[in-house]
Motif scaffolding. Structure first.
Motif, mmCIF file in Angstrom:
data_model
loop_
_atom_site.group_PDB
_atom_site.id
_atom_site.type_symbol
_atom_site.label_atom_id
_atom_site.label_comp_id
_atom_site.label_asym_id
_atom_site.label_seq_id
_atom_site.Cartn_x
_atom_site.Cartn_y
_atom_site.Cartn_z
ATOM 1 N N THR A 1 101.850 111.025 -79.380
ATOM 2 C CA THR A 1 101.447 111.998 -78.363
ATOM 3 C C THR A 1 100.106 112.633 -78.694
ATOM 4 O O THR A 1 99.373 113.044 -77.804
ATOM 5 C CB THR A 1 102.506 113.101 -78.230
ATOM 6 O OG1 THR A 1 102.699 113.728 -79.514
ATOM 7 C CG2 THR A 1 103.825 112.520 -77.752
ATOM 8 N N HIS A 2 99.772 112.722 -79.987
ATOM 9 C CA HIS A 2 98.492 113.292 -80.394
ATOM 10 C C HIS A 2 97.715 112.226 -81.152
ATOM 11 O O HIS A 2 98.193 111.687 -82.137
ATOM 12 C CB HIS A 2 98.706 114.514 -81.300
ATOM 13 C CG HIS A 2 97.433 115.121 -81.814
ATOM 14 N ND1 HIS A 2 96.637 115.925 -81.037
ATOM 15 C CD2 HIS A 2 96.805 115.017 -83.006
ATOM 16 C CE1 HIS A 2 95.580 116.305 -81.743
ATOM 17 N NE2 HIS A 2 95.663 115.759 -82.942
ATOM 18 N N GLN A 3 96.538 111.914 -80.665
ATOM 19 C CA GLN A 3 95.693 110.908 -81.298
ATOM 20 C C GLN A 3 94.611 111.616 -82.120
ATOM 21 O O GLN A 3 93.602 112.057 -81.565
ATOM 22 C CB GLN A 3 95.040 110.007 -80.240
ATOM 23 C CG GLN A 3 96.034 109.180 -79.434
ATOM 24 C CD GLN A 3 96.685 108.083 -80.273
ATOM 25 O OE1 GLN A 3 96.178 107.720 -81.324
ATOM 26 N NE2 GLN A 3 97.810 107.570 -79.803
ATOM 27 N N PRO A 4 94.796 111.769 -83.430
ATOM 28 C CA PRO A 4 93.783 112.449 -84.238
ATOM 29 C C PRO A 4 92.554 111.570 -84.432
ATOM 30 O O PRO A 4 92.587 110.359 -84.244
ATOM 31 C CB PRO A 4 94.495 112.693 -85.575
ATOM 32 C CG PRO A 4 95.512 111.612 -85.655
ATOM 33 C CD PRO A 4 95.933 111.318 -84.246
ATOM 34 N N SER A 5 91.455 112.214 -84.797
ATOM 35 C CA SER A 5 90.240 111.467 -85.105
ATOM 36 C C SER A 5 90.427 110.692 -86.405
ATOM 37 O O SER A 5 91.354 110.946 -87.167
ATOM 38 C CB SER A 5 89.047 112.420 -85.231
ATOM 39 O OG SER A 5 89.298 113.394 -86.233
ATOM 40 N N ARG A 6 89.527 109.738 -86.651
ATOM 41 C CA ARG A 6 89.670 108.879 -87.814
ATOM 42 C C ARG A 6 89.493 109.674 -89.101
ATOM 43 O O ARG A 6 88.595 110.499 -89.215
ATOM 44 C CB ARG A 6 88.642 107.748 -87.763
ATOM 45 C CG ARG A 6 88.848 106.726 -88.867
ATOM 46 C CD ARG A 6 87.915 105.549 -88.704
ATOM 47 N NE ARG A 6 88.125 104.566 -89.725
ATOM 48 C CZ ARG A 6 89.049 103.634 -89.684
ATOM 49 N NH1 ARG A 6 89.845 103.563 -88.642
ATOM 50 N NH2 ARG A 6 89.184 102.753 -90.657
#
Length: 639
Positions: free
Chosen positions: A374-379
């Motif tokens: 649901t949450h796509q964090p940065s690399r």
């Protein structure tokens, strides 16, 4: 400083300090005798702080700890000051030395400056002057502010900076956490951010600590403090998978009692061991964490499990789930030795690539079992070097898509894989699958295109030196990779988008110059060494003229096709021969094995028959003797 709402204003400063200190220190008697009796102020007994500022608690450091000699400490400080003076050069050319010095421990007098440079928060502060004060002036979400106020007195209550209720330490902590909720309203506030911010505040002012916290949350541990805590759950699965490699005994024990990693490693990872280890170990771990990234956190957790559950004797002490959880949540600080812990952390074979590989596996499993995140964090960036290279790439792309970072002596690590090509960089990926030199559409690059990409009339020409460098001189043409490709496209009969007479024709010295492609990107630096390939991987010499070039291209293309077919055939033949040889050898081995088994069975059968014959002979002999005896005795009976 302005007091935040909810704090009670004390009558006198001295009374507030003492009452706040005694309210925070749990387990004190009326006279404070349980804390110690080193000094007495206003009739109340207060313990003397240690060298880190702790008044007591599990993280209090005794004076018996080893001290570094003054001359050694001064020498280390001078080395770090020398690195500070030319920081970018050290990171670019001598990063291994920087990493080694971080592992030895940063001098306490320079730790704040070093952490800011290692995390690149100092540059973030310079580029956002006045931003922190602007965030402070905003109101903020009352929901987050109430939770922050309730958590303030829980952060290091035994430290002199946070012992007093409403003291300067708690006020600065409130300012930082409130500013972050306004700076990142989508994330808001997470309770694990408070101890991290408190550790930063022990070493630097509030504004510097805020930008350092931003770097930790966005670059080092992205997604850790977001709603749902999916990132920490994912890292828990990665951690458990790595534990199976590092310490199978501990892995089997935790698997036996169904103790999930999220039950014990959440506080370790999210607080970066600031509430778990002795304080000297915490500082050493943070020094390495800022330099090398999250792999240090994984290594420390694995070493702790290895020390607590890695032997039969240790497992005898924790026979059930409850005992195991108590041991993991309350690690005895006297058993954690600083030098031994750091040495094992350094020697543990857990690398960034291994973590990323396990991360890909766990993400795939997550999607199969639970669906999309649901949450796509940065690399995630693994430490100082990755942040530095990320910054350089971003600067080169924003300046017009230059290849200036190709002049680095080592390939850029970090988010790029070792196998990534230069064309996979953001901004340099073409939209179609045609070769790099055949693009004639606008916008194939992130840099300027069209007339902006044309060199000026007085554009200096270059030629490649024999040693691989670049010799600059007037009227000398350089066959750069992009120009070579454009010329090849022209010689093969493909029209250019728009060519001007100034781009081709004879030069001042009478030599024929090749036309330059109008859509070639602007090249800032030509310092491309021989060890790095051209982005187009085409460094062939140019043909003398277009007509002969066509014929030569046709001949070479035909010859190349024949050679490639021959090579393919020869390779296929060799592969087929190898397969046949393998098949023959396999059949031969199977025949030999069957023959051996047959001989073995025949031998066993022959032995059994011999034994049977011997037994029958013995029986026959025994029967004959009995008959003879009977025959001899019979006449006597008759007589």
């Amino acid at each position: 400083p302005i007091r935040s709402p909810g704090f009670r204003t004390p009558r006198t400063p001295s009374a507030s300090l003492m009452s706040g200190t005694l309210e925070s220190l749990s387990g004190l008697g009326e006279d404070g005798s349980s804390v110690g009796s080193d000094s007495e102020i206003n009739g109340l007994v207060i313990r003397r702080t240690d060298k880190y500022g702790f008044l007591g608690g599990t993280q209090y450091s005794e004076a018996s700890e080893k001290e570094i000699r003054v001359d050694v400490a001064r020498q280390r400080e001078m080395k770090w000051l020398d690195m500070f003076s030319s920081w970018d050069k050290w990171i670019l050319r001598r990063f291994q030395k920087v990493k080694l010095r971080c592992r030895k421990g940063i001098p306490s007098s320079l730790r704040a400056k070093a952490w800011q440079l290692l995390s690149n928060s100092s540059e973030l502060l310079e580029s956002n002057q006045g931003k922190f004060e602007e965030l402070e002036r905003e109101q903020g979400d009352p929901k987050w502010l109430d939770i922050i106020e309730k958590d303030l007195h829980r952060q290091f209550p035994f430290h002199e900076m946070f012992a007093a209720r409403g003291g300067h330490g708690q006020q600065d902590l409130y300012r930082i956490l409130k500013a972050y909720t306004i700076y990142r309203p989508d994330e808001g506030y997470c309770q694990a951010q408070a101890p991290v911010a408190a550790v930063l505040l022990m070493h630097m002012p509030a504004e510097q600590a805020f930008w350092c916290l931003v770097q930790i949350c966005e670059k080092y541990l992205p997604g850790y403090y977001s709603a749902g805590l999916e990132a920490i759950q994912l890292d828990g699965e990665i951690f458990f998978s790595l534990l199976r490699r590092v310490c199978p005994m501990a892995y089997r024990h935790l698997k036996k009692f169904k103790i999930d990693p999220i039950l014990y490693m959440t506080e370790w990872f999210m607080c970066i061991f600031s509430r778990t280890l002795p304080w000297s170990c915490v500082l050493r771990v943070w020094d390495m964490f800022f330099c090398e990234g999250v792999k240090v956190v994984f290594r420390v957790g694995l070493v702790l499990l290895k020390q607590m559950l890695g032997s039969v004797d240790k497992l005898r002490e924790v026979q059930g789930m409850y005992e195991t959880m108590e041991r993991l949540r309350n690690i005895p600080t006297d058993t954690v030795k600083e030098d031994l812990l750091i040495q094992e952390v350094i020697s543990l074979p857990v690398t960034e690539s291994l973590i990323e590989r396990e991360c890909n596996i766990q993400v795939r499993k997550w999607r199969e079992s639970r669906g999309e995140l649901t949450h796509q964090p940065s690399r995630r960036l693994h430490g100082t070097r990755a942040i530095f290279e990320y910054k350089r790439r971003a600067a080169s792309i924003s300046s017009g898509g230059s290849f200036s970072f190709l002049g680095a002596p080592v390939p850029p690590p970090g988010p790029l894989r070792a196998s990534s090509s230069l064309l996979s960089l953001p901004g340099f990926r073409s939209k179609s699958k045609t070769p790099f030199h055949s693009h004639t559409k606008m916008g194939s690059f992130s840099g300027p295109s069209g007339a902006d990409a044309l060199p000026p009339q007085g554009f200096p020409m270059h030629k490649a030196a024999p040693s691989g460098g670049v010799v600059r001189g007037p009227g000398q043409h350089v066959p750069s990779p992009l120009t070579v490709n454009s010329a090849l496209a022209t010689s093969s009969g493909q029209p250019l988008a728009s060519a001007t007479p100034a781009q081709g024709g004879p030069s001042s010295d009478g030599k024929q110059q090749l036309p330059i492609h109008t859509l070639s990107p602007k090249i800032v630096s030509e310092q491309i060494t021989q060890t790095l390939p051209s982005p187009t991987a085409n460094n062939a010499p140019l043909p003398p003229c277009p007509e002969s070039g066509k014929a030569l291209a046709a001949v070479t293309a035909g010859g190349g096709e024949d050679e490639s077919k021959k090579k393919k055939k020869s390779k296929e033949d060799k592969r087929r021969e190898k397969d046949e040889e393998k098949l023959k050898s396999r059949e031969k081995k199977e025949r030999e094995k069957a023959e051996k088994e047959r001989l073995k069975k025949e031998k066993e059968r022959a032995e059994k028959e011999k034994k049977r014959d011997k037994g029958s002979k013995k029986k026959d002999k025994g029967g004959g003797e009995a008959e003879e005896k009977n025959g001899a005795t019979a006449p006597r009976d008759l007589a």
